[in-house]
Every structure is written in structure tokens, then in C-alpha cells.
Motif scaffolding. Structure first.
Motif, PDB file in Angstrom:
ATOM      1  N   GLU A   1      16.826  -6.082  14.124  1.00 23.54           N
ATOM      2  CA  GLU A   1      17.426  -7.414  14.101  1.00 23.54           C
ATOM      3  C   GLU A   1      18.825  -7.404  14.727  1.00 23.54           C
ATOM      4  OE1 GLU A   1      17.270 -11.058  10.976  1.00 23.54           O
ATOM      5  OE2 GLU A   1      17.849  -9.117  10.154  1.00 23.54           O
ATOM      6  N   GLU A   2      19.602  -6.366  14.430  1.00 23.61           N
ATOM      7  CA  GLU A   2      20.979  -6.302  14.930  1.00 23.61           C
ATOM      8  C   GLU A   2      21.069  -5.791  16.365  1.00 23.61           C
ATOM      9  OE1 GLU A   2      23.215  -3.899  12.190  1.00 23.61           O
ATOM     10  OE2 GLU A   2      23.086  -5.391  10.600  1.00 23.61           O
ATOM     11  N   LYS A   3      20.253  -4.800  16.717  1.00 21.42           N
ATOM     12  CA  LYS A   3      20.401  -4.122  18.011  1.00 21.42           C
ATOM     13  C   LYS A   3      19.304  -4.453  19.016  1.00 21.42           C
ATOM     14  CE  LYS A   3      23.627  -1.188  16.348  1.00 21.42           C
ATOM     15  NZ  LYS A   3      24.972  -1.598  16.433  1.00 21.42           N
TER      16      LYS A   3
ATOM     17  N   LYS B   1       9.434 -10.413  17.570  1.00 25.04           N
ATOM     18  CA  LYS B   1       9.046 -10.877  18.900  1.00 25.04           C
ATOM     19  C   LYS B   1      10.045 -10.461  19.988  1.00 25.04           C
ATOM     20  CE  LYS B   1       6.289 -14.804  17.267  1.00 25.04           C
ATOM     21  NZ  LYS B   1       5.770 -14.154  16.131  1.00 25.04           N
ATOM     22  N   LEU B   2      10.419  -9.182  19.956  1.00 25.05           N
ATOM     23  CA  LEU B   2      11.268  -8.660  21.017  1.00 25.05           C
ATOM     24  C   LEU B   2      10.519  -8.770  22.344  1.00 25.05           C
ATOM     25  CD1 LEU B   2      12.806  -5.424  19.446  1.00 25.05           C
ATOM     26  CD2 LEU B   2      13.774  -7.717  19.534  1.00 25.05           C
ATOM     27  N   ASN B   3      11.252  -8.903  23.418  1.00 33.02           N
ATOM     28  CA  ASN B   3      10.645  -8.986  24.738  1.00 33.02           C
ATOM     29  C   ASN B   3       9.730  -7.786  24.950  1.00 33.02           C
ATOM     30  OD1 ASN B   3      10.791  -8.027  27.738  1.00 33.02           O
ATOM     31  ND2 ASN B   3      11.108 -10.246  27.755  1.00 33.02           N
ATOM     32  N   PHE B   4       8.480  -8.052  25.304  1.00 34.13           N
ATOM     33  CA  PHE B   4       7.479  -6.993  25.399  1.00 34.13           C
ATOM     34  C   PHE B   4       7.821  -5.952  26.460  1.00 34.13           C
ATOM     35  CE2 PHE B   4       3.514  -5.244  27.142  1.00 34.13           C
ATOM     36  CZ  PHE B   4       3.027  -4.617  26.003  1.00 34.13           C
ATOM     37  N   VAL B   5       8.192  -6.382  27.637  1.00 32.47           N
ATOM     38  CA  VAL B   5       8.489  -5.440  28.721  1.00 32.47           C
ATOM     39  C   VAL B   5       9.685  -4.560  28.333  1.00 32.47           C
ATOM     40  CG1 VAL B   5       9.218  -5.243  31.133  1.00 32.47           C
ATOM     41  CG2 VAL B   5       7.480  -6.929  30.491  1.00 32.47           C
ATOM     42  N   SER B   6      10.711  -5.160  27.761  1.00 33.49           N
ATOM     43  CA  SER B   6      11.871  -4.373  27.317  1.00 33.49           C
ATOM     44  C   SER B   6      11.485  -3.421  26.193  1.00 33.49           C
ATOM     45  CB  SER B   6      12.992  -5.296  26.843  1.00 33.49           C
ATOM     46  OG  SER B   6      13.463  -6.081  27.908  1.00 33.49           O
ATOM     47  N   PHE B   7      10.641  -3.902  25.282  1.00 38.36           N
ATOM     48  CA  PHE B   7      10.177  -3.043  24.194  1.00 38.36           C
ATOM     49  C   PHE B   7       9.481  -1.806  24.750  1.00 38.36           C
ATOM     50  CE2 PHE B   7       6.531  -1.642  21.695  1.00 38.36           C
ATOM     51  CZ  PHE B   7       7.175  -1.192  20.551  1.00 38.36           C
TER      52      PHE B   7
ATOM     53  N   LYS C   1       0.822  -1.209   0.000  1.00 39.28           N
ATOM     54  CA  LYS C   1       0.000   0.000   0.000  1.00 39.28           C
ATOM     55  C   LYS C   1       0.861   1.265   0.000  1.00 39.28           C
ATOM     56  CE  LYS C   1      -3.960   2.098   2.127  1.00 39.28           C
ATOM     57  NZ  LYS C   1      -5.291   1.788   2.496  1.00 39.28           N
ATOM     58  N   PHE C   2       2.000   1.207   0.673  1.00 40.81           N
ATOM     59  CA  PHE C   2       2.914   2.353   0.775  1.00 40.81           C
ATOM     60  C   PHE C   2       4.325   1.938   0.344  1.00 40.81           C
ATOM     61  CE2 PHE C   2      -0.287   2.791   4.170  1.00 40.81           C
ATOM     62  CZ  PHE C   2      -0.888   3.975   3.777  1.00 40.81           C
ATOM     63  N   PRO C   3       4.533   1.714  -0.942  1.00 43.66           N
ATOM     64  CA  PRO C   3       5.831   1.197  -1.411  1.00 43.66           C
ATOM     65  C   PRO C   3       7.016   2.125  -1.127  1.00 43.66           C
ATOM     66  CG  PRO C   3       4.431   1.812  -3.270  1.00 43.66           C
ATOM     67  CD  PRO C   3       3.595   1.922  -2.036  1.00 43.66           C
ATOM     68  N   LYS C   4       6.769   3.416  -0.997  1.00 41.29           N
ATOM     69  CA  LYS C   4       7.867   4.349  -0.703  1.00 41.29           C
ATOM     70  C   LYS C   4       8.441   4.121   0.694  1.00 41.29           C
ATOM     71  CE  LYS C   4       6.320   7.972  -3.810  1.00 41.29           C
ATOM     72  NZ  LYS C   4       5.888   9.356  -3.927  1.00 41.29           N
ATOM     73  N   GLN C   5       7.697   3.460   1.549  1.00 40.69           N
ATOM     74  CA  GLN C   5       8.145   3.205   2.920  1.00 40.69           C
ATOM     75  C   GLN C   5       9.113   2.020   3.014  1.00 40.69           C
ATOM     76  OE1 GLN C   5       7.189   5.052   5.708  1.00 40.69           O
ATOM     77  NE2 GLN C   5       6.230   6.431   4.269  1.00 40.69           N
ATOM     78  N   LYS C   6       9.272   1.251   1.919  1.00 46.62           N
ATOM     79  CA  LYS C   6      10.087   0.034   1.959  1.00 46.62           C
ATOM     80  C   LYS C   6      11.515   0.302   2.404  1.00 46.62           C
ATOM     81  CE  LYS C   6      11.393  -4.179  -0.406  1.00 46.62           C
ATOM     82  NZ  LYS C   6      11.684  -4.798   0.853  1.00 46.62           N
ATOM     83  N   LYS C   7      12.127   1.359   1.892  1.00 49.99           N
ATOM     84  CA  LYS C   7      13.517   1.621   2.272  1.00 49.99           C
ATOM     85  C   LYS C   7      13.629   1.916   3.767  1.00 49.99           C
ATOM     86  CE  LYS C   7      13.429   6.475   0.882  1.00 49.99           C
ATOM     87  NZ  LYS C   7      13.973   7.481   0.013  1.00 49.99           N
ATOM     88  N   TYR C   8      12.639   2.600   4.322  1.00 53.00           N
ATOM     89  CA  TYR C   8      12.641   2.888   5.756  1.00 53.00           C
ATOM     90  C   TYR C   8      12.428   1.608   6.566  1.00 53.00           C
ATOM     91  CZ  TYR C   8      12.030   7.703   4.185  1.00 53.00           C
ATOM     92  OH  TYR C   8      12.187   8.910   3.572  1.00 53.00           O
ATOM     93  N   VAL C   9      11.473   0.806   6.136  1.00 51.68           N
ATOM     94  CA  VAL C   9      11.164  -0.432   6.854  1.00 51.68           C
ATOM     95  C   VAL C   9      12.368  -1.378   6.811  1.00 51.68           C
ATOM     96  CG1 VAL C   9       9.698  -2.490   6.860  1.00 51.68           C
ATOM     97  CG2 VAL C   9       8.673  -0.235   6.574  1.00 51.68           C
ATOM     98  N   ASP C  10      13.033  -1.466   5.664  1.00 53.00           N
ATOM     99  CA  ASP C  10      14.212  -2.325   5.562  1.00 53.00           C
ATOM    100  C   ASP C  10      15.310  -1.884   6.523  1.00 53.00           C
ATOM    101  OD1 ASP C  10      12.974  -3.870   3.639  1.00 53.00           O
ATOM    102  OD2 ASP C  10      14.031  -2.948   1.942  1.00 53.00           O
ATOM    103  N   LYS C  11      15.536  -0.569   6.608  1.00 56.94           N
ATOM    104  CA  LYS C  11      16.544  -0.040   7.547  1.00 56.94           C
ATOM    105  C   LYS C  11      16.149  -0.353   8.987  1.00 56.94           C
ATOM    106  CE  LYS C  11      18.331   3.905   4.960  1.00 56.94           C
ATOM    107  NZ  LYS C  11      18.438   5.372   4.930  1.00 56.94           N
TER     108      LYS C  11
END
Length: 167
Positions: free
Chosen positions: A104-106, A132-138, A88-98
Motif C-alpha cells: 500500500e505504501e510503496k 490492483k497494482l499495474n500488471f506490467v509494473s508488477f 485457514k492459516f492464521p499464523k500468516q496474518k502478521k506477515y500478510v499485514d506487513k
């Protein structure tokens, strides 16, 4: 939207207006940008319309609730919802990928950093749920990032608003 209209809404609805705007922004819904609303609220607070610390707390609660909503959507709907969003919002792909790479890394530290970056701060909650990051930490890392971001914007209006907005 003219600043006078924003100021009028805040004068009429008070901190409820701030809550709704910030909540909707952290849900990544279009509307009134909180980056304009929060400094305007800061100006009104400086003029005695409300309490500075209460406004910060309300804005953080609203931001956290919006972020948690998207986290849950990401966790339950997973990658399928993210794929639909990107169609629906293809311009957002570069942001979502970053953002995905940062999360994933941090992990939750990536969530904190993302909450300080425009665009990323509202999008990061979905990938955090997908991974699925830890909810409380999130929630804790989100609240901290939201606190810094919102405090900076409300403070800008509080300390500089009369100079910038009403020359």
C-alpha cells in the motif's frame, strides 16, 4: 529430504525439475523448498549438468508465472480470498499485514523488496492483486526481485556447494 535425492531428481529431470519446484514455491504451495533445491542445482551446474544462465532464466520464468497466478487470484478474488486464506492459516496474518502495508505504501517497489524477503516473497503477489497494482509494473518488479533472489541461491550452490554440501 536428503540432498542426494534432490540431486538425483535433477539429474533425472533436469531443468524441468527446477521449473516445477520454483513455480510451486511462488504459488506458495508446500513441497520441496526452492531454497534447498536452487543451491543443489547450482552444485550440479558447477559439475557440468546444465548451463548456469539457462537455469537462472528458467527459475525466474517459473517464479514470475507463480507470482502472476497469485496476482490474478488476488485481483479477481480480492480481499475475500485473502480472508479465507488467513482463516485457514492464521499464523500468516502478521506477515500478510506487513506485506499489505508495504504494498500500500510503496506500490511495486514494495513488491520488489518483498521478493527479497523469505515468506513475504511468496505472499506479496496476492495483496498486489488486491490493490490492483499495474500488471506490467508488477511483473517487471517481481521479475527483478526474483532474479536477484534465485541468482543468489543458485550461485551459492555453484560457487560454494562442493565446500558446504560435500565436506
Amino acid at each position: 529430504m536428503e540432498i542426494e535425492i534432490i540431486l538425483d531428481y535433477f539429474s533425472q529431470y533436469g531443468l524441468t525439475f527446477l521449473f516445477v519446484i520454483v513455480f510451486l514455491e511462488y504459488l506458495n504451495l508446500p513441497g520441496l523448498p526452492a531454497g534447498i533445491i536452487m543451491p543443489a542445482v547450482g552444485v550440479l551446474i558447477a559439475n557440468g549438468e546444465s548451463n548456469f544462465f539457462v537455469a537462472i532464466i528458467i527459475s525466474v520464468i517459473a517464479g514470475v508465472l507463480g507470482s502472476v497466478s497469485l496476482y490474478i487470484i488476488g485481483r479477481v478474488g480480492g480481499a475475500k480470498l485473502l480472508d479465507k486464506y488467513l482463516k485457514k492459516f492464521p499464523k500468516q496474518k502478521k506477515y500478510v499485514d506487513k506485506i499489505e502495508k508495504i504494498v500500500e505504501e510503496k506500490g511495486n517497489f514494495g513488491v520488489f523488496i518483498s521478493k527479497l524477503i523469505p515468506v513475504a516473497r511468496t505472499l506479496v503477489s496476492i495483496p498486489a492483486g488486491v490493490f490492483k497494482l499495474n500488471f506490467v509494473s508488477f511483473v517487471a518488479y517481481s521479475a527483478l526481485g526474483i532474479f536477484f533472489w534465485n541468482t543468489a541461491f543458485i550461485s551459492a550452490g555453484y560457487f560454494l556447494g562442493d565446500i558446504i554440501l560435500f565436506r
